[in-house]
Motif scaffolding. Sequence first.
Motif: not given
Length: 201
Positions: A93-96, A100-101, A140-141
């Motif tokens: 999920a983090l890599n995703h 997607t920036r 998101a953060g």
Amino acid sequence: MSNTQTQKPSRVITQQEDQLIKDCLAGKRAAQNRLFDKYAPKMLGVCFRYTQTAHEAEDVMQDGFVKVFNNLASFRRESSLEAWIKRIMVNTALNHLKSTRRLRMEEDISVAENALDVSVIQLHDIDAEILMGCIQQLPAGYRVVLNMFAIEGYAHKEIAEQLGITESTSRSQFARAKEFLRKKLDSLKKTEQHYERRRVQ
């Protein structure tokens, strides 16, 4: 030959799980389907906490299970199988989000320093559906750090290493997330009280 094939079952997994792993490694499709069916519902929930839509969560989960099966031979049985799969899902999920920036972090030293002054939110006392809805509205953060720290149990140092940020940034994001949730939940409570008063009038 892989060392995994000669490992003895660990106390953290059952004999049934150990056999399931062996069958999956042997390429038995039925065993792979059983493993997926057993853990997919819970892992979909994990992925959904980091994403914005159910469809996106399903895509992340599917990518995560590809990694699970590709790396199952490296599972050392030092933790439960569920915990190992969950960590893969979180990393996927983090890599995703990074790809997607959408994973932007802003550090606010004053917020980080005053993090302990923010009212503690007892997440386990809040209706799960309401809490999930509020978490989905977080930037998101904020959402990532809240999930990793308050729900997954990562330390701020671990979060910082995973996300390539400082510990103070992690603390700041968590403090902001808690404040966002507090305001959102207060607003929902006031709305609920308003309608309750109108019903009794």
